[in-house]
Design a protein around this motif. Structure first.
Motif, PDB file in Angstrom:
ATOM      1  N   PHE A 179       0.875  -1.450   0.003  1.00  0.00           N
ATOM      2  CA  PHE A 179       0.057   0.042   0.045  1.00  0.00           C
ATOM      3  C   PHE A 179       0.887   1.306  -0.030  1.00  0.00           C
ATOM      4  CE2 PHE A 179      -4.326  -1.213   1.990  1.00  0.00           C
ATOM      5  CZ  PHE A 179      -4.599  -2.102   0.894  1.00  0.00           C
ATOM      6  N   PHE A 180       2.188   1.324  -0.483  1.00  0.00           N
ATOM      7  CA  PHE A 180       2.935   2.413  -0.506  1.00  0.00           C
ATOM      8  C   PHE A 180       3.531   2.640  -1.709  1.00  0.00           C
ATOM      9  CE2 PHE A 180       7.780   2.941   0.264  1.00  0.00           C
ATOM     10  CZ  PHE A 180       7.697   4.212   0.635  1.00  0.00           C
ATOM     11  N   ALA A 181       3.945   1.493  -2.704  1.00  0.00           N
ATOM     12  CA  ALA A 181       4.231   1.814  -4.131  1.00  0.00           C
ATOM     13  C   ALA A 181       5.350   2.769  -4.282  1.00  0.00           C
ATOM     14  CB  ALA A 181       2.721   2.183  -4.707  1.00  0.00           C
ATOM     15  N   GLY A 182       6.228   2.228  -3.759  1.00  0.00           N
ATOM     16  CA  GLY A 182       7.627   3.173  -3.825  1.00  0.00           C
ATOM     17  C   GLY A 182       7.332   4.500  -3.821  1.00  0.00           C
ATOM     18  N   ALA A 183       6.582   4.911  -2.723  1.00  0.00           N
ATOM     19  CA  ALA A 183       6.156   6.385  -2.503  1.00  0.00           C
ATOM     20  C   ALA A 183       5.375   6.875  -3.649  1.00  0.00           C
ATOM     21  CB  ALA A 183       7.438   7.109  -1.888  1.00  0.00           C
ATOM     22  N   GLY A 184       4.779   6.320  -4.226  1.00  0.00           N
ATOM     23  CA  GLY A 184       3.985   6.919  -5.320  1.00  0.00           C
ATOM     24  C   GLY A 184       4.707   6.624  -6.619  1.00  0.00           C
ATOM     25  N   ALA A 185       5.853   6.098  -6.607  1.00  0.00           N
ATOM     26  CA  ALA A 185       6.442   5.858  -8.044  1.00  0.00           C
ATOM     27  C   ALA A 185       6.230   4.877  -8.857  1.00  0.00           C
ATOM     28  CB  ALA A 185       8.063   6.000  -7.738  1.00  0.00           C
ATOM     29  N   LEU A 186       5.158   3.919  -8.175  1.00  0.00           N
ATOM     30  CA  LEU A 186       4.823   2.674  -8.913  1.00  0.00           C
ATOM     31  C   LEU A 186       3.420   2.532  -9.155  1.00  0.00           C
ATOM     32  CD1 LEU A 186       7.063   0.558  -6.715  1.00  0.00           C
ATOM     33  CD2 LEU A 186       7.432   0.804  -9.262  1.00  0.00           C
ATOM     34  N   ASN A 187       2.812   3.765  -9.776  1.00  0.00           N
ATOM     35  CA  ASN A 187       1.305   3.491 -10.012  1.00  0.00           C
ATOM     36  C   ASN A 187       0.874   2.488 -10.748  1.00  0.00           C
ATOM     37  OD1 ASN A 187       1.120   6.004  -8.589  1.00  0.00           O
ATOM     38  ND2 ASN A 187       0.258   7.462 -10.018  1.00  0.00           N
ATOM     39  N   TYR A 188       1.821   2.007 -11.699  1.00  0.00           N
ATOM     40  CA  TYR A 188       1.361   0.942 -12.486  1.00  0.00           C
ATOM     41  C   TYR A 188       1.876  -0.472 -12.118  1.00  0.00           C
ATOM     42  CZ  TYR A 188       1.064   5.125 -15.398  1.00  0.00           C
ATOM     43  OH  TYR A 188       0.520   6.241 -15.690  1.00  0.00           O
ATOM     44  N   GLY A 189       2.460  -0.383 -10.703  1.00  0.00           N
ATOM     45  CA  GLY A 189       2.773  -1.658  -9.893  1.00  0.00           C
ATOM     46  C   GLY A 189       4.208  -1.874 -10.270  1.00  0.00           C
ATOM     47  N   HIS A 190       4.717  -3.163  -9.476  1.00  0.00           N
ATOM     48  CA  HIS A 190       6.136  -3.601  -9.686  1.00  0.00           C
ATOM     49  C   HIS A 190       6.401  -4.329 -10.976  1.00  0.00           C
ATOM     50  CE1 HIS A 190       7.379  -2.512  -5.496  1.00  0.00           C
ATOM     51  NE2 HIS A 190       6.157  -2.850  -5.032  1.00  0.00           N
ATOM     52  N   ALA A 213       0.760  13.704  -6.593  1.00  0.00           N
ATOM     53  CA  ALA A 213      -0.671  13.577  -6.907  1.00  0.00           C
ATOM     54  C   ALA A 213      -1.130  13.478  -8.251  1.00  0.00           C
ATOM     55  CB  ALA A 213      -1.563  14.794  -6.256  1.00  0.00           C
ATOM     56  N   GLY A 214      -0.004  13.611  -9.134  1.00  0.00           N
ATOM     57  CA  GLY A 214      -0.299  13.281 -10.601  1.00  0.00           C
ATOM     58  C   GLY A 214      -0.353  11.787 -11.092  1.00  0.00           C
ATOM     59  N   CYS A 215      -0.215  11.831 -12.532  1.00  0.00           N
ATOM     60  CA  CYS A 215      -0.118  10.603 -13.159  1.00  0.00           C
ATOM     61  C   CYS A 215      -1.048   9.523 -12.603  1.00  0.00           C
ATOM     62  CB  CYS A 215       1.375   9.892 -12.841  1.00  0.00           C
ATOM     63  SG  CYS A 215       2.629  10.625 -13.466  1.00  0.00           S
ATOM     64  N   GLY A 216      -2.307   9.761 -12.512  1.00  0.00           N
ATOM     65  CA  GLY A 216      -3.578   9.203 -12.236  1.00  0.00           C
ATOM     66  C   GLY A 216      -3.782   8.978 -10.709  1.00  0.00           C
ATOM     67  N   ARG A 217      -2.867   9.209  -9.991  1.00  0.00           N
ATOM     68  CA  ARG A 217      -3.069   9.023  -8.527  1.00  0.00           C
ATOM     69  C   ARG A 217      -4.550   9.472  -7.905  1.00  0.00           C
ATOM     70  NH1 ARG A 217      -1.745   5.823  -4.706  1.00  0.00           N
ATOM     71  NH2 ARG A 217       0.082   5.277  -6.334  1.00  0.00           N
ATOM     72  N   ALA A 256       3.788   3.430 -20.521  1.00  0.00           N
ATOM     73  CA  ALA A 256       2.851   3.941 -19.638  1.00  0.00           C
ATOM     74  C   ALA A 256       1.803   4.791 -20.043  1.00  0.00           C
ATOM     75  CB  ALA A 256       3.519   4.843 -18.405  1.00  0.00           C
ATOM     76  N   LEU A 257       2.012   5.630 -20.996  1.00  0.00           N
ATOM     77  CA  LEU A 257       0.967   6.642 -21.616  1.00  0.00           C
ATOM     78  C   LEU A 257      -0.334   5.608 -22.100  1.00  0.00           C
ATOM     79  CD1 LEU A 257       3.310   9.217 -23.395  1.00  0.00           C
ATOM     80  CD2 LEU A 257       1.973   9.410 -21.021  1.00  0.00           C
ATOM     81  N   SER A 258       0.049   4.362 -22.654  1.00  0.00           N
ATOM     82  CA  SER A 258      -1.077   3.567 -23.154  1.00  0.00           C
ATOM     83  C   SER A 258      -2.176   3.384 -22.310  1.00  0.00           C
ATOM     84  CB  SER A 258      -0.539   2.190 -23.708  1.00  0.00           C
ATOM     85  OG  SER A 258       0.218   1.594 -22.949  1.00  0.00           O
ATOM     86  N   TYR A 259      -1.876   3.607 -20.955  1.00  0.00           N
ATOM     87  CA  TYR A 259      -3.070   3.585 -19.890  1.00  0.00           C
ATOM     88  C   TYR A 259      -3.749   4.770 -20.151  1.00  0.00           C
ATOM     89  CZ  TYR A 259      -1.119  -0.253 -17.296  1.00  0.00           C
ATOM     90  OH  TYR A 259      -0.488  -1.880 -16.963  1.00  0.00           O
ATOM     91  N   TRP A 260      -3.595   5.660 -20.873  1.00  0.00           N
ATOM     92  CA  TRP A 260      -4.231   6.926 -20.626  1.00  0.00           C
ATOM     93  C   TRP A 260      -4.846   7.203 -22.151  1.00  0.00           C
ATOM     94  CZ3 TRP A 260      -5.558   8.337 -16.113  1.00  0.00           C
ATOM     95  CH2 TRP A 260      -4.636   8.079 -14.879  1.00  0.00           C
TER      96      TRP A 260
END
Ligand code: PMP
Length: 420
Positions: free
Chosen positions: A45-56, A242-246, A310-314
């Motif tokens: 529930f930490f995701a690399g301090a928010g650096a891993l929005n798309y998972g490990h 807060a960006g990149c979809g968070r 990662a942009l393909s998620y958007w």
């Protein structure tokens, strides 16, 4: 494991923090899970301090990376032109900027969130010719001296040793009662001519992450933007966390309908956890000449490659919708905890995948104890806020409802043991 931990204790600087909060040795991670050398599984529930929005180890990015390295793609080339940079710029424009009717120049300011903040502050000072920067209580913007000067928490300053000049800290929206922060700001700006300098810029997070998951109201954001327009002040939104979809949209400020002059992105922009930062600049403020802001590692092609993937998620709004949908479950689970454990005197706050349980007055210590207990039980979750009073959910956006429930079940068990 204890033996391996000793290496950290004996050889690594005592500045280390996460190996203290999460005292084990990790060696594997996938999606929203991590494993340690003993084979113990953890929900993340930490995701690399928010650096891993798309998972490990996101499969799509991993595949691209492996092929790229096999084909002797360029790993490092400062800001030389490469096919990877070209494709990223095209795709970023196509997928992110154009559909939002946003016209921004894209700068690669260096590898970290701190680097993008530094570049933003420098641009604002350069284009306005003013020096002062308005920042907000409990804001967090980074660790180098410029970014630190606008960071609100004194404990982060670590005895910086030099005066942090030319900044004015103003109360953030959530710091005072409704509208009081705006009244304060308006009075301050109206009186700037009588001795106080008008600022070059205001820098803010729409949801303060390190500061304790404090979400500014959309009205406040719009009013701050209006004030910036009135006084020709550059509005910088630090969307590093807060960006990149968070918060459920690519940029956190989208639902407020504002258009910042400069936007800072990092953390999850690289996609795979690789270091990358972007500074988005309205074209009229794109005033740095060559080498006026440089840095050896501003062109990590592997990070730019995964960022492109990662942009393909958007490309469609499906991903954003799923984040918004799943965030309702996070809210529900947090609200249940608040109700079921009145001992915590807690409240909840946040937006999207950035939400927190705020332990009430006199109960601040609980947050730390809860996170430590949860870790023992297989959940990685950290605290935030000036007193560490907030249990902060910052999971990967790709986590499914089962994973969210599994994590919150562990959290509840931990709370049960702590408050009993
Ligand atoms: N801005 C915000 C809003 C952040 O949350 C952070 C990191 N927590 C930073 C800037 C600094 O980023 P970095 O640690 O990559 O330098």
């Amino acid at each position: 494991s204890q033996k391996v931990m000793e290496v950290f204790e004996n050889r690594e600087s005592q500045v280390r923090s996460y190996s203290r909060s999460f005292p084990t040795v990790f060696n594997k991670a996938k999606g929203y899970k991590m494993w340690d050398t003993e084979g113990k599984e953890y929900i993340d529930f930490f995701a690399g301090a928010g650096a891993l929005n798309y998972g490990h180890n996101n499969d799509r990015m991993k595949e691209k990376l492996i092929k790229y390295i096999q084909d002797d793609g360029i790993s490092h080339s400062l800001d030389m032109g490469t096919t990877v940079r070209k494709e990223f710029l095209e795709r970023f424009n196509e997928v992110i900027l154009q559909p939002r009717n946003m016209d921004y120049k894209v700068m690669f300011p260096g590898p970290t969130g701190t680097n993008t903040v530094e570049s933003a502050l420098k641009i604002a000072r350069k284009v306005t010719g003013r020096q002062n920067i308005v920042s907000f209580t409990n804001g967090f913007h980074g660790m180098t001296l410029g970014a630190l000067s606008v960071t609100g928490n004194a404990y982060n300053r670590g005895g910086a040793g030099v005066p942090l000049n030319n900044t004015t800290s103003m109360p953030f929206d959530t710091f005072l009662e409704e509208d009081q922060s705006l009244t304060f700001l308006k009075k301050y700006l109206a009186n700037a001519s009588s001795g106080l300098d008008l600022p070059a810029a205001m820098i803010l997070e729409t949801v303060q992450g390190e500061g304790g998951i404090n979400p500014a109201s959309f009205k406040w954001l719009r009013e701050v933007e209006r004030l910036c327009r009135n006084y020709d002040i550059i509005l910088i939104v630090d969307d590093v966390q807060a960006g990149c979809g968070r918060t459920g949209t690519f940029f956190s400020f989208e639902p407020a309908g504002i258009k910042p002059d400069i936007i800072c992105l990092s953390k999850s922009i690289g996609g795979y956890g690789l270091p990358l930062a972007l500074t988005l600049i309205k074209p009229e403020y794109d005033t740095f000449g060559p080498a006026e802001h440089n840095g050896t590692f501003r062109g990590n092609n592997m990070a730019i490659l995964t960022a492109t993937e990662a942009l393909s998620y958007w490309e469609t709004d499906e991903f954003a919708k799923s984040v918004q949908e799943k965030s309702k479950l996070i809210t529900k689970r947090m609200e249940t905890i608040v109700e079921d454990y009145p001992q915590l005197k807690a409240t909840t706050r946040g937006r999207g995948f950035m939400q927190g349980i705020v332990c009430g007055e006199g109960k601040e210590d609980y947050a730390d104890k809860i996170c430590a207990k949860a870790f023992e039980k297989g959940l990685i979750i950290e605290t935030s806020g000036p007193e560490g009073e907030v249990v902060k959910f910052l999971g990967s956006l790709i986590i499914d409802e089962k994973g969210i429930d599994q994590g919150f079940d562990i959290l509840e068990e931990a709370i049960e043991e702590i408050v009993k």
